[in-house]
Design a protein around this motif. Structure first.
Motif, PDB file in Angstrom:
ATOM      1  N   PRO A   1       0.830  -1.216   0.000  1.00  0.00           N
ATOM      2  CA  PRO A   1       0.000   0.000   0.000  1.00  0.00           C
ATOM      3  C   PRO A   1       0.857   1.256   0.000  1.00  0.00           C
ATOM      4  CG  PRO A   1       0.206  -0.818   2.228  1.00  0.00           C
ATOM      5  CD  PRO A   1       0.991  -1.767   1.361  1.00  0.00           C
ATOM      6  N   PHE A   2       0.251   2.365  -0.371  1.00  0.00           N
ATOM      7  CA  PHE A   2       0.882   3.662  -0.191  1.00  0.00           C
ATOM      8  C   PHE A   2       0.946   3.985   1.296  1.00  0.00           C
ATOM      9  CE2 PHE A   2      -0.473   5.128  -4.609  1.00  0.00           C
ATOM     10  CZ  PHE A   2       0.830   5.299  -5.066  1.00  0.00           C
ATOM     11  N   SER A   3       2.003   4.670   1.710  1.00  0.00           N
ATOM     12  CA  SER A   3       1.985   5.294   3.021  1.00  0.00           C
ATOM     13  C   SER A   3       1.066   6.509   2.958  1.00  0.00           C
ATOM     14  CB  SER A   3       3.398   5.724   3.428  1.00  0.00           C
ATOM     15  OG  SER A   3       3.850   6.766   2.578  1.00  0.00           O
ATOM     16  N   ALA A   4       0.731   7.066   4.100  1.00  0.00           N
ATOM     17  CA  ALA A   4      -0.153   8.236   4.120  1.00  0.00           C
ATOM     18  C   ALA A   4       0.474   9.402   3.351  1.00  0.00           C
ATOM     19  CB  ALA A   4      -0.441   8.643   5.563  1.00  0.00           C
ATOM     20  N   LYS A   5       1.789   9.587   3.518  1.00  0.00           N
ATOM     21  CA  LYS A   5       2.479  10.670   2.829  1.00  0.00           C
ATOM     22  C   LYS A   5       2.500  10.421   1.326  1.00  0.00           C
ATOM     23  CE  LYS A   5       6.904  13.149   2.712  1.00  0.00           C
ATOM     24  NZ  LYS A   5       8.285  13.230   3.308  1.00  0.00           N
ATOM     25  N   ALA A   6       2.763   9.173   0.951  1.00  0.00           N
ATOM     26  CA  ALA A   6       2.815   8.841  -0.472  1.00  0.00           C
ATOM     27  C   ALA A   6       1.434   8.995  -1.116  1.00  0.00           C
ATOM     28  CB  ALA A   6       3.339   7.422  -0.665  1.00  0.00           C
ATOM     29  N   MET A   7       0.393   8.614  -0.412  1.00  0.00           N
ATOM     30  CA  MET A   7      -0.957   8.747  -0.960  1.00  0.00           C
ATOM     31  C   MET A   7      -1.311  10.208  -1.207  1.00  0.00           C
ATOM     32  SD  MET A   7      -3.725   7.668  -2.160  1.00  0.00           S
ATOM     33  CE  MET A   7      -3.777   5.909  -1.888  1.00  0.00           C
ATOM     34  N   LYS A   8      -0.872  11.081  -0.303  1.00  0.00           N
ATOM     35  CA  LYS A   8      -1.142  12.506  -0.483  1.00  0.00           C
ATOM     36  C   LYS A   8      -0.444  13.024  -1.737  1.00  0.00           C
ATOM     37  CE  LYS A   8      -0.896  16.936   1.974  1.00  0.00           C
ATOM     38  NZ  LYS A   8      -0.497  17.615   3.248  1.00  0.00           N
ATOM     39  N   ARG A   9       0.784  12.591  -1.958  1.00  0.00           N
ATOM     40  CA  ARG A   9       1.525  13.031  -3.141  1.00  0.00           C
ATOM     41  C   ARG A   9       0.928  12.409  -4.401  1.00  0.00           C
ATOM     42  NH1 ARG A   9       7.945  13.108  -2.168  1.00  0.00           N
ATOM     43  NH2 ARG A   9       7.733  14.265  -4.122  1.00  0.00           N
ATOM     44  N   TRP A  10       0.476  11.148  -4.302  1.00  0.00           N
ATOM     45  CA  TRP A  10      -0.157  10.509  -5.456  1.00  0.00           C
ATOM     46  C   TRP A  10      -1.435  11.251  -5.845  1.00  0.00           C
ATOM     47  CZ3 TRP A  10       0.376   7.191  -9.367  1.00  0.00           C
ATOM     48  CH2 TRP A  10      -0.791   6.737 -10.002  1.00  0.00           C
ATOM     49  N   ALA A  11      -2.236  11.629  -4.856  1.00  0.00           N
ATOM     50  CA  ALA A  11      -3.492  12.324  -5.140  1.00  0.00           C
ATOM     51  C   ALA A  11      -3.232  13.643  -5.856  1.00  0.00           C
ATOM     52  CB  ALA A  11      -4.254  12.561  -3.836  1.00  0.00           C
ATOM     53  N   ALA A  12      -2.207  14.370  -5.423  1.00  0.00           N
ATOM     54  CA  ALA A  12      -1.874  15.638  -6.082  1.00  0.00           C
ATOM     55  C   ALA A  12      -1.405  15.394  -7.511  1.00  0.00           C
ATOM     56  CB  ALA A  12      -0.798  16.370  -5.279  1.00  0.00           C
ATOM     57  N   PHE A  13      -0.561  14.383  -7.694  1.00  0.00           N
ATOM     58  CA  PHE A  13      -0.103  14.045  -9.036  1.00  0.00           C
ATOM     59  C   PHE A  13      -1.263  13.608  -9.920  1.00  0.00           C
ATOM     60  CE2 PHE A  13       0.740  10.302 -11.692  1.00  0.00           C
ATOM     61  CZ  PHE A  13       1.484  10.893 -12.705  1.00  0.00           C
ATOM     62  N   TYR A  14      -2.131  12.782  -9.391  1.00  0.00           N
ATOM     63  CA  TYR A  14      -3.271  12.270 -10.152  1.00  0.00           C
ATOM     64  C   TYR A  14      -4.137  13.419 -10.671  1.00  0.00           C
ATOM     65  CZ  TYR A  14      -7.590   9.723 -11.179  1.00  0.00           C
ATOM     66  OH  TYR A  14      -8.712   9.212 -11.797  1.00  0.00           O
ATOM     67  N   ASP A  15      -4.432  14.362  -9.802  1.00  0.00           N
ATOM     68  CA  ASP A  15      -5.280  15.481 -10.201  1.00  0.00           C
ATOM     69  C   ASP A  15      -4.626  16.304 -11.312  1.00  0.00           C
ATOM     70  OD1 ASP A  15      -7.097  14.658  -8.342  1.00  0.00           O
ATOM     71  OD2 ASP A  15      -6.631  16.201  -6.858  1.00  0.00           O
ATOM     72  N   ARG A  16      -3.329  16.562 -11.169  1.00  0.00           N
ATOM     73  CA  ARG A  16      -2.630  17.323 -12.217  1.00  0.00           C
ATOM     74  C   ARG A  16      -2.636  16.557 -13.531  1.00  0.00           C
ATOM     75  NH1 ARG A  16       1.292  17.862  -8.180  1.00  0.00           N
ATOM     76  NH2 ARG A  16       2.679  16.472  -9.366  1.00  0.00           N
ATOM     77  N   HIS A  17      -2.423  15.262 -13.440  1.00  0.00           N
ATOM     78  CA  HIS A  17      -2.293  14.459 -14.652  1.00  0.00           C
ATOM     79  C   HIS A  17      -3.616  14.373 -15.416  1.00  0.00           C
ATOM     80  CE1 HIS A  17      -0.254  11.420 -17.126  1.00  0.00           C
ATOM     81  NE2 HIS A  17      -1.438  10.829 -17.206  1.00  0.00           N
ATOM     82  N   VAL A  18      -4.694  14.092 -14.711  1.00  0.00           N
ATOM     83  CA  VAL A  18      -5.976  13.909 -15.420  1.00  0.00           C
ATOM     84  C   VAL A  18      -6.519  15.231 -15.944  1.00  0.00           C
ATOM     85  CG1 VAL A  18      -6.551  11.836 -14.107  1.00  0.00           C
ATOM     86  CG2 VAL A  18      -7.339  14.065 -13.281  1.00  0.00           C
ATOM     87  N   MET A  19      -6.098  16.357 -15.368  1.00  0.00           N
ATOM     88  CA  MET A  19      -6.573  17.649 -15.842  1.00  0.00           C
ATOM     89  C   MET A  19      -5.725  18.206 -16.979  1.00  0.00           C
ATOM     90  SD  MET A  19      -9.332  18.233 -14.319  1.00  0.00           S
ATOM     91  CE  MET A  19      -9.542  19.900 -14.948  1.00  0.00           C
ATOM     92  N   ALA A  20      -4.505  17.703 -17.149  1.00  0.00           N
ATOM     93  CA  ALA A  20      -3.599  18.252 -18.154  1.00  0.00           C
ATOM     94  C   ALA A  20      -4.175  18.244 -19.563  1.00  0.00           C
ATOM     95  CB  ALA A  20      -2.265  17.501 -18.115  1.00  0.00           C
ATOM     96  N   PRO A  21      -4.872  17.179 -20.016  1.00  0.00           N
ATOM     97  CA  PRO A  21      -5.399  17.198 -21.386  1.00  0.00           C
ATOM     98  C   PRO A  21      -6.417  18.299 -21.652  1.00  0.00           C
ATOM     99  CG  PRO A  21      -5.315  14.955 -20.542  1.00  0.00           C
ATOM    100  CD  PRO A  21      -5.047  15.867 -19.386  1.00  0.00           C
ATOM    101  N   TYR A  22      -6.936  18.899 -20.598  1.00  0.00           N
ATOM    102  CA  TYR A  22      -7.918  19.968 -20.786  1.00  0.00           C
ATOM    103  C   TYR A  22      -7.263  21.345 -20.861  1.00  0.00           C
ATOM    104  CZ  TYR A  22     -11.184  16.295 -19.553  1.00  0.00           C
ATOM    105  OH  TYR A  22     -11.894  15.126 -19.533  1.00  0.00           O
ATOM    106  N   ALA A  23      -5.925  21.387 -20.751  1.00  0.00           N
ATOM    107  CA  ALA A  23      -5.217  22.659 -20.836  1.00  0.00           C
ATOM    108  C   ALA A  23      -5.198  23.145 -22.282  1.00  0.00           C
ATOM    109  CB  ALA A  23      -3.793  22.503 -20.312  1.00  0.00           C
TER     110      ALA A  23
END
Length: 334
Positions: free
Chosen positions: A281-303
């Motif tokens: 599993p992700f650690s709590a810190k890693a999950m927080k960083r993954w969530a931020a990365f995920y949001d940036r990544h999925v929104m990028a095609p709409y730029a």
């Protein structure tokens, strides 16, 4: 280039250096030693090392992002370089632990010391052959093609292009169940196939990786390309500092030792008798960083200006980010 903008042409684009800083420090040092010893860009050592490590970990470990979504370290990778760019010697050095392990297993099998030979890597393998290998090698295998185009152009070569070989490679990238029904070999089912693929390709052969009928079926989007600038050739006395005192030999020895630890990783057998990957599993810190990365990544095609041709490969990079996180974590601490 400012945030939110995308280049419409790569004519003036220079490739960045391979991100060795993301590797565990000892692994980055090995890649640097190989590249220096073979007088080539770090990409020619680092990408094959990553592919070899992912194949060695195989289906023994997975990264659980959320319940029901986990990623295994499957990697399809290609080194893009013109002839004579010194990619093959570096690839051979990076894959030396896999070659050595395969040779040792073959020798034991030929001597009658083991009933089945371990399949560490395969080459010039048809889908029928790969299915038979994966039946015996549940943890997975590495497909190596010095010229990657042979892998693609070899598809369906025994069925005049009418087979479903390309679909097999598409599905295997996600470890989706495989069931083949073929005359002569009968029916075969593999619950969760795992394989990594690695090869080299010349720049002018890149179009051959596309679907033969001009469709975008996602095959090429699954391949991670490294296309470094090979630079000017070095003279004999240039760039060999530290390679004549055994440092390259020690680096390869350290790499072989780490790879053996990865090969030793095993799956976990469940109550139903089926061996499955151990999910980390992700650690709590890693999950927080993954969530931020995920949001940036999925929104990028709409730029504004995001190129349509990037949507396919961009969608695959989300899975690759998780796979890299898993592989690098396990390499750091097997």
């Amino acid at each position: 280039m400012t945030k939110g903008q995308w280049p419409l042409s790569l004519a003036d684009w220079s490739p960045p250096p391979f991100p060795l800083h993301a590797f565990p420090a000892p692994v980055a040092a090995i890649a640097k030693a190989i590249a220096q010893g073979k007088q080539c860009p770090a990409d020619f050592a680092a990408l094959p090392m990553l592919a070899a490590a992912c194949a060695a970990i195989g289906a023994s470990r997975g990264l659980e992002i959320v319940p029901g979504w986990h990623e295994l370290p499957c990697l399809y990778a290609a080194l893009v370089a013109p002839p004579g760019s010194r990619k093959t010697p570096a690839m051979r050095a990076a894959l030396s632990p896999a070659y050595a392990r395969q040779q040792a297993s073959a020798a034991q099998h030929e001597a009658g010391l083991c009933e089945e030979m371990e399949h560490v890597w395969v080459q010039d393998c048809t889908v029928e052959g790969m299915v038979q290998v994966l039946k015996k090698q549940a943890k997975g295998v590495l497909l190596v093609q010095d010229e990657l185009v042979a892998w693609v152009l070899g598809d369906n070569k025994y069925r005049s292009g009418k087979g479903a070989d390309r679909q097999f490679w598409l599905s295997a990238w996600s470890s989706e169940p495989v069931k083949t029904d073929r005359k002569g070999s009968g029916s075969t089912h593999i619950r969760a196939p795992f394989l990594c693929a690695l090869g080299g390709i010349q720049p002018d052969m890149l179009p051959s990786l596309m679907d033969g009928r001009g469709r975008e079926d996602g095959f090429v989007h699954r391949i991670l390309f490294s296309y470094p600038d090979p630079g000017m050739p070095l003279l004999w006395g240039q760039g060999r500092e530290g390679t004549g005192d055994g440092s390259l030999r020690k680096a390869l020895s350290d790499w072989a030792a780490l790879m053996e630890r990865l090969y030793a990783l095993e799956q976990e057998e469940h109550d139903d008798g089926i061996a499955r990957p151990i999910l980390l599993p992700f650690s709590a810190k890693a999950m927080k960083r993954w969530a931020a990365f995920y949001d940036r990544h999925v929104m990028a095609p709409y730029a504004p200006g995001f190129p349509l041709r990037m949507q396919g490969p961009w969608s695959k990079l989300l899975a690759y980010a998780a796979r890299f996180a898993l592989a690098l974590c396990v390499m750091r601490d097997p």
